[in-house]
Design an enzyme around this catalytic site. Structure first.
Site, short mmCIF file in Angstrom:
data_model
loop_
_atom_site.label_atom_id
_atom_site.label_comp_id
_atom_site.label_asym_id
_atom_site.label_seq_id
_atom_site.Cartn_x
_atom_site.Cartn_y
_atom_site.Cartn_z
N CYS A 9 0.82 -1.14 0.01
CA CYS A 9 -0.03 0.18 0.00
C CYS A 9 0.81 1.21 -0.09
CB CYS A 9 -0.92 0.24 1.15
SG CYS A 9 -0.18 0.34 2.84
N ASN A 12 2.23 1.77 4.47
CA ASN A 12 2.62 0.09 5.05
C ASN A 12 2.28 0.30 6.34
OD1 ASN A 12 5.42 -2.16 5.59
ND2 ASN A 12 3.47 -2.47 5.15
N CYS A 14 -1.35 0.60 7.42
CA CYS A 14 -2.86 0.34 7.52
C CYS A 14 -3.32 -1.02 6.68
CB CYS A 14 -3.95 1.38 7.15
SG CYS A 14 -3.87 2.81 8.55
N ARG A 15 -3.34 -0.74 5.32
CA ARG A 15 -3.91 -1.85 4.45
C ARG A 15 -2.93 -2.86 4.28
NH1 ARG A 15 -5.28 1.83 -0.57
NH2 ARG A 15 -3.30 2.86 0.10
N SER A 16 -1.79 -2.61 3.69
CA SER A 16 -0.94 -3.84 3.67
C SER A 16 -0.69 -4.72 4.81
CB SER A 16 0.27 -3.47 2.88
OG SER A 16 1.14 -2.59 3.37
N ASP A 122 -8.21 3.42 1.88
CA ASP A 122 -7.36 3.94 2.83
C ASP A 122 -7.89 4.14 4.03
OD1 ASP A 122 -5.16 4.29 4.61
OD2 ASP A 122 -4.07 5.12 3.00
#
Length: 147
Positions: A9, A12, A14-16, A122
């Site tokens: 993301c 690095n 939150c999402r990934s 996000d």
């Protein structure tokens, strides 16, 4: 031989890392290794965002041991599959692709077309951490069914 999957993301945090943590749990007992990275260097060395960790914990996902790192050109050689959280991240990844490299780079949401999502929003900006977890779970299940 262990298959290696990298989730990417922007920062690095939150999402990934959520994708890494969720997919690790869902893939327990398989011969697949997971990691995550960000296209930016804003949060290198930091743990995942506190609010994201707090939302993930009740679902059984512990991200406390993860630390942000930046995506590098070398990741193409180190991973069998690179999974981007949105089209902008995918473009940033592709811009670093070494000549002649054929490592697949795909959008995470491609593994969950039933959701109708074309990217993982996000939650750092949307503040909807639970929605992110639900979408990541659906995408992770789809990914694992195709590995």
């Amino acid at each position: 031989m262990t298959k290696r999957v990298l989730f990417v993301c922007l920062g690095n945090i939150c999402r990934s890392p959520t994708a890494e943590a969720v997919t690790r749990v869902l893939a327990e007992g398989t011969d697949v290794a997971f990691d995550s990275a960000g296209t930016s260097d804003w949060h290198v060395g930091e743990p995942p965002y506190g609010a994201m960790q707090a939302a993930a914990r009740p679902h059984g996902y512990d991200m406390s041991g993860l630390r942000a790192r930046q995506f590098t050109r070398g990741d193409f050689a180190d991973f069998d599959l690179i999974v981007a959280m949105d089209p902008a991240n995918l473009s940033e990844i592709e811009a670093l692709r070494p000549a002649g490299d054929d490592t697949p780079v795909v959008l995470f949401t491609d593994y969950a077309p039933e959701t109708g999502a074309d990217h993982v929003p996000d939650p750092y900006y949307t503040r909807d951490f639970d929605q992110t977890i639900e979408l990541v779970e659906a995408c992770a299940r789809g990914l694992l069914s195709r590995l």
